[in-house]
Design a protein around this motif. Structure first.
Motif, short mmCIF file in Angstrom:
data_model
loop_
_atom_site.label_atom_id
_atom_site.label_comp_id
_atom_site.label_asym_id
_atom_site.label_seq_id
_atom_site.Cartn_x
_atom_site.Cartn_y
_atom_site.Cartn_z
N ARG A 26 0.86 -1.19 0.00
CA ARG A 26 0.00 0.00 0.00
C ARG A 26 0.89 1.23 0.00
O ARG A 26 1.78 1.35 0.85
N PHE A 27 0.68 2.13 -0.95
CA PHE A 27 1.48 3.36 -1.02
C PHE A 27 0.63 4.45 -1.65
O PHE A 27 -0.07 4.22 -2.63
N GLN A 28 0.69 5.64 -1.04
CA GLN A 28 -0.13 6.76 -1.47
C GLN A 28 -1.59 6.30 -1.57
O GLN A 28 -2.16 5.82 -0.61
N ASP A 29 -2.21 6.44 -2.73
CA ASP A 29 -3.60 6.00 -2.91
C ASP A 29 -3.70 4.70 -3.69
O ASP A 29 -4.78 4.35 -4.19
N TYR A 68 -8.61 -21.23 -3.40
CA TYR A 68 -9.29 -20.03 -3.89
C TYR A 68 -8.30 -18.86 -3.81
O TYR A 68 -7.58 -18.71 -2.81
N ARG A 69 -8.29 -18.03 -4.85
CA ARG A 69 -7.34 -16.92 -4.92
C ARG A 69 -8.07 -15.64 -5.30
O ARG A 69 -9.02 -15.66 -6.08
N ALA A 70 -7.60 -14.51 -4.73
CA ALA A 70 -8.20 -13.21 -5.04
C ALA A 70 -7.11 -12.15 -5.14
O ALA A 70 -6.19 -12.11 -4.32
N ILE A 71 -7.22 -11.33 -6.16
CA ILE A 71 -6.34 -10.15 -6.34
C ILE A 71 -7.21 -8.91 -6.33
O ILE A 71 -8.23 -8.84 -7.02
N ASP A 72 -6.80 -7.94 -5.53
CA ASP A 72 -7.50 -6.65 -5.42
C ASP A 72 -6.46 -5.57 -5.64
O ASP A 72 -5.52 -5.43 -4.83
N MET A 73 -6.59 -4.82 -6.72
CA MET A 73 -5.61 -3.77 -7.00
C MET A 73 -6.29 -2.43 -7.24
O MET A 73 -7.35 -2.35 -7.85
N GLN A 74 -5.66 -1.41 -6.71
CA GLN A 74 -6.06 -0.03 -6.97
C GLN A 74 -4.81 0.72 -7.38
O GLN A 74 -3.86 0.84 -6.60
N LEU A 75 -4.80 1.21 -8.60
CA LEU A 75 -3.66 1.92 -9.15
C LEU A 75 -4.03 3.39 -9.30
O LEU A 75 -5.04 3.71 -9.92
N ASP A 76 -3.20 4.24 -8.73
CA ASP A 76 -3.46 5.67 -8.75
C ASP A 76 -2.35 6.38 -9.52
O ASP A 76 -1.26 6.59 -9.00
#
Length: 249
Positions: free
Chosen positions: A188-191, A219-227
């Motif tokens: 996690r970095f910035q937003d 079971y696998r999960a990827i959650d990404m937020q790119l700012d």
């Protein structure tokens, strides 16, 4: 008598040699097949455009080298193919990669977020019952986002390095050949953030001095937020059941 003793000693050393070699350097390799469901949106600003994505199959591969030198970390390389596509009808005007798409346009979207992880880790626990690895990872995210409506096409490349924490744990179930496992990477970095977690059950199919073969289901999960990574903003989720095989020499 001496000759007989020598032959017995040679036989014992011959049996112990593979096990001793394994304690000096262990090689792990494997492949997973992941049935992914995808959702989310992308844009060149924080005002994201949501897209409908089709379910896709994804494959991942890994190779790890483990040794007995305490101060040096073990090394793991893993590669993940991660692609999706879908169709969306625009409810408002949308501009992406300097190309304008009018409201009502039928967009075909192709998403490629294939990446390679370079992981350094230590074995905090390593016995017949519990295994626990902890380390750091450098993820090279390299792909592209393509959007097309009739003859208009926008294409944006993505090439970024992400630092992550790495954790892998396994608990054996004595007398069954089964184990439960969980692993993950997170940053996690910035937003921006990137979470990749998986859990499941394994079965030791082959276990001898030459090779170990283990089957996995989970079971696998990827959650990404790119700012604003390469002028890309994204909120995307990939999740689903996976099956795999791992080999240890």
């Amino acid at each position: 008598m001496k000759k007989a003793s020598f032959l017995v000693l040679a036989a014992l050393l011959g049996q112990a040699a593979p096990a001793a070699a394994d304690t000096v350097l262990g090689i792990h390799a494997g492949v997973d097949y992941w049935a992914t469901e995808s959702e989310g949106g992308v844009a060149n600003s924080s005002n994201l455009q949501s897209f409908s994505f089709d379910d896709r199959a994804a494959q991942s591969y890994f190779l790890a080298l483990e040794h007995l030198v305490p101060v040096l970390p073990n090394v793991r390389l893993q590669h993940q193919n991660l692609k999706s596509r879908g169709d969306t009808t625009l409810a408002a005007d949308f501009r992406f990669a300097d190309v304008d798409f009018a409201v009502g346009s039928q967009l075909q979207t192709e998403l490629d977020l294939t990446h390679t992880d370079y992981i350094l880790y230590y074995e905090l626990l390593d016995n017949a019952l519990v295994e626990l690895d902890l380390g750091v990872a450098a993820k090279h995210l390299q792909g592209e986002v393509g959007i097309q409506a009739q003859s208009r096409r926008a294409l944006q490349d993505v090439s970024q390095w992400l630092p992550l924490l790495y954790l892998d744990a396994k608990v054996g179930l004595p007398g069954t050949g089964l184990d439960v496992f969980a692993s993950g990477q997170a940053t996690r970095f910035q937003d921006s953030h990137y979470y990749d977690v998986q859990a499941g059950i394994g079965y030791q199919l082959i276990d001898n001095l030459l090779v170990d073969v283990r089957l996995k289901l989970g079971y696998r999960a990827i959650d990404m937020q790119l700012d604003d990574l390469d002028n890309l903003y994204a909120e995307l989720k990939f999740n689903g059941v996976f099956a795999g095989i791992a080999v240890h020499f």
